[in-house]
Design a protein around this motif. Structure first.
Motif, PDB file in Angstrom:
ATOM      1  N   UNK A  59       0.832  -1.200   0.000  1.00 26.29           N
ATOM      2  CA  UNK A  59       0.000   0.000   0.000  1.00 26.29           C
ATOM      3  C   UNK A  59       0.869   1.253   0.000  1.00 26.29           C
ATOM      4  N   UNK A  60       0.587   2.212  -0.847  1.00 25.76           N
ATOM      5  CA  UNK A  60       1.373   3.451  -0.848  1.00 25.76           C
ATOM      6  C   UNK A  60       1.116   4.278   0.398  1.00 25.76           C
ATOM      7  N   UNK A  61       2.166   4.958   0.859  1.00 25.65           N
ATOM      8  CA  UNK A  61       2.056   5.930   1.945  1.00 25.65           C
ATOM      9  C   UNK A  61       2.743   7.207   1.456  1.00 25.65           C
ATOM     10  N   UNK A  62       1.944   8.200   1.147  1.00 26.28           N
ATOM     11  CA  UNK A  62       2.462   9.444   0.574  1.00 26.28           C
ATOM     12  C   UNK A  62       2.027  10.601   1.459  1.00 26.28           C
ATOM     13  N   UNK A  63       2.998  11.205   2.117  1.00 32.75           N
ATOM     14  CA  UNK A  63       2.716  12.318   3.020  1.00 32.75           C
ATOM     15  C   UNK A  63       2.961  13.631   2.268  1.00 32.75           C
ATOM     16  N   UNK A  64       1.911  14.401   2.109  1.00 30.95           N
ATOM     17  CA  UNK A  64       2.019  15.720   1.484  1.00 30.95           C
ATOM     18  C   UNK A  64       1.965  16.798   2.548  1.00 30.95           C
ATOM     19  N   UNK A  65       3.104  17.416   2.834  1.00 29.93           N
ATOM     20  CA  UNK A  65       3.156  18.505   3.816  1.00 29.93           C
ATOM     21  C   UNK A  65       2.910  19.830   3.104  1.00 29.93           C
ATOM     22  N   UNK A  66       2.100  20.689   3.705  1.00 28.18           N
ATOM     23  CA  UNK A  66       1.804  21.980   3.101  1.00 28.18           C
ATOM     24  C   UNK A  66       1.735  23.065   4.181  1.00 28.18           C
ATOM     25  N   UNK A  67       2.147  24.271   3.791  1.00 28.78           N
ATOM     26  CA  UNK A  67       2.050  25.439   4.668  1.00 28.78           C
ATOM     27  C   UNK A  67       0.628  25.974   4.618  1.00 28.78           C
ATOM     28  N   UNK A  69      -2.413  14.060   4.452  1.00 23.76           N
ATOM     29  CA  UNK A  69      -2.285  15.502   4.262  1.00 23.76           C
ATOM     30  C   UNK A  69      -1.898  16.106   5.607  1.00 23.76           C
ATOM     31  N   UNK A  70      -0.752  16.763   5.609  1.00 21.87           N
ATOM     32  CA  UNK A  70      -0.143  17.218   6.861  1.00 21.87           C
ATOM     33  C   UNK A  70       0.115  18.714   6.757  1.00 21.87           C
ATOM     34  N   UNK A  71      -0.428  19.473   7.700  1.00 19.95           N
ATOM     35  CA  UNK A  71      -0.373  20.933   7.620  1.00 19.95           C
ATOM     36  C   UNK A  71       0.511  21.527   8.710  1.00 19.95           C
ATOM     37  N   UNK A  72       1.241  22.560   8.329  1.00 20.69           N
ATOM     38  CA  UNK A  72       2.067  23.316   9.256  1.00 20.69           C
ATOM     39  C   UNK A  72       1.842  24.805   9.028  1.00 20.69           C
ATOM     40  N   UNK A  73       2.064  25.615  10.067  1.00 21.85           N
ATOM     41  CA  UNK A  73       1.861  27.062   9.937  1.00 21.85           C
ATOM     42  C   UNK A  73       3.129  27.794   9.514  1.00 21.85           C
ATOM     43  N   UNK A  74       4.240  27.098   9.373  1.00 18.60           N
ATOM     44  CA  UNK A  74       5.480  27.724   8.924  1.00 18.60           C
ATOM     45  C   UNK A  74       5.385  28.004   7.420  1.00 18.60           C
ATOM     46  N   UNK A  75       5.820  29.146   6.943  1.00 17.71           N
ATOM     47  CA  UNK A  75       6.647  30.136   7.618  1.00 17.71           C
ATOM     48  C   UNK A  75       5.862  31.365   8.099  1.00 17.71           C
ATOM     49  N   UNK A  76       4.577  31.218   8.243  1.00 22.48           N
ATOM     50  CA  UNK A  76       3.760  32.335   8.740  1.00 22.48           C
ATOM     51  C   UNK A  76       3.932  32.480  10.243  1.00 22.48           C
ATOM     52  N   UNK A  77       3.931  31.359  10.949  1.00 22.61           N
ATOM     53  CA  UNK A  77       4.216  31.330  12.379  1.00 22.61           C
ATOM     54  C   UNK A  77       3.423  32.352  13.178  1.00 22.61           C
TER      55      UNK A  77
END
Length: 345
Positions: free
Chosen positions: A224-232, A302-310
């Protein structure tokens, strides 16, 4: 091109960059992960950085995640990533094996080559050999987890063969993705990455779709594929408020780029948002923006981060709530049907 993969898992990512002293950074990041669990996020990911506080505030991911594991119960905990060339591979194998047990089998282990040249020098590693050292260390970690005989006739205690199915590899290249696929590992896609010199106007999904293609082509049949897409991503109830925080955070990044001799084309806020691959605004704003991202549509995670707005801590907590309530469901995530990552013991 392979069609999109669904349903999605939802993750929160932090490099621990809150504008406070180190101890407070750790406290706030732990609260953010706890809040993500309370909002039914499936995973939380933390980065490792040595020395440079403005790039990342955490050199010791296993220590921090052990603390978080004691304060959470369901959210999976991931490293995004451990900079493996700068680590003792056997200590990484030991720390992750113990951490997984303490967390009740919730650990996901992301590895990468990472780090600035100066960081490698401090650890006595030739930065030009990072790829070679990375491959050697990764092979040793796998052997140790699997319970194979190590030098001196030793075996890892506790062993952790189940972690072999929870490895994620970060890469910017199609070849790196192909290797991740061939080994049956997960693929970690960055929130932004440099544009090719011959195609400076390429979108992030223009660059990452071929990486996904290479990964899927290398993946063994039946794996099974595991594809993590990180986005700001920073989402707020009010668009003007969101843009005001983005103006502050992204201009700070642009100033650092300029000091290092790099330049972002254009000086308007929308230029910075585009150049830094950020998604900012109300739920409707960011849903529309993220739906244009064809690479993200193919991600399993789908993985979200607040960088580089911080933005400030309270704004991060509210963004987490809005992501779970409105944004992620529009992208294929549901609280009840999100498949669980491997948790074998």
């Amino acid at each position: 091109m392979t069609s999109k993969i669904a349903p999605k898992r939802l993750g929160f990512f932090t490099r621990l960059l809150d504008d406070v002293p180190a101890g407070e950074r750790y406290r706030l990041a732990a609260e953010q992960i706890i809040h993500a669990e309370e909002n039914d996020f499936n995973s939380a990911w933390i980065a490792q950085h040595h020395f440079h506080a403005e790039e990342g505030g955490l050199p010791s991911p296993a220590v921090f995640l052990s603390h978080v594991a004691a304060r959470t119960s369901t959210i999976r905990l991931g490293t995004g990533v451990i900079t493996l060339p700068m680590e003792n591979a056997l200590r990484v194998a030991e720390d992750t094996a113990v951490l997984d047990l303490l967390s009740g089998g919730r650990l996901e282990v992301g590895f990468g080559t990472g780090g600035t040249k100066e960081s490698f020098e401090a650890f006595g590693i030739d930065a030009d050999r990072r790829g070679e050292v990375y491959a050697e260390n990764l092979a040793l970690v796998r052997d140790a987890w699997a319970g194979k005989v190590l030098h001196g006739g030793n075996h890892l205690y506790p062993d952790a063969p189940h972690l072999l199915d929870r490895v994620w590899l970060a890469t910017f290249s199609a070849n790196g993705a192909r290797l991740a696929g061939l080994s049956g590992d997960g693929l970690m896609l960055s929130r932004t990455q440099p544009r090719p010199a011959d195609n400076p106007d390429a979108t992030l999904d223009d660059i990452q779709n071929p990486i996904i293609d290479a990964y899927l082509a290398g993946l063994p049949q039946g794996r099974a594929p595991r594809i993590l897409g990180s986005r700001s991503l920073f989402v707020a109830d009010d668009r003007k408020r969101a843009l005001a925080f983005a103006e502050t955070g992204l201009r700070r990044v642009a100033d650092r780029f300029a000091a290092a001799g790099h330049r972002i084309e254009g000086d308007k806020l929308e230029d910075l948002i585009k150049a830094l691959d950020s998604h900012v605004g109300t739920p409707d704003d960011v849903i529309a923006s993220l739906k244009k991202d064809t690479a993200l549509a193919r991600a399993t995670d789908i993985v979200f981060q607040v960088h580089s707005i911080d933005p400030p801590h309270a704004e991060i907590l509210r963004s987490i709530e809005l992501i779970a309530a409105e944004v992620a469901p529009a992208l294929g995530w549901t609280r009840s049907s999100a498949p669980q990552l491997v948790a074998a013991q």
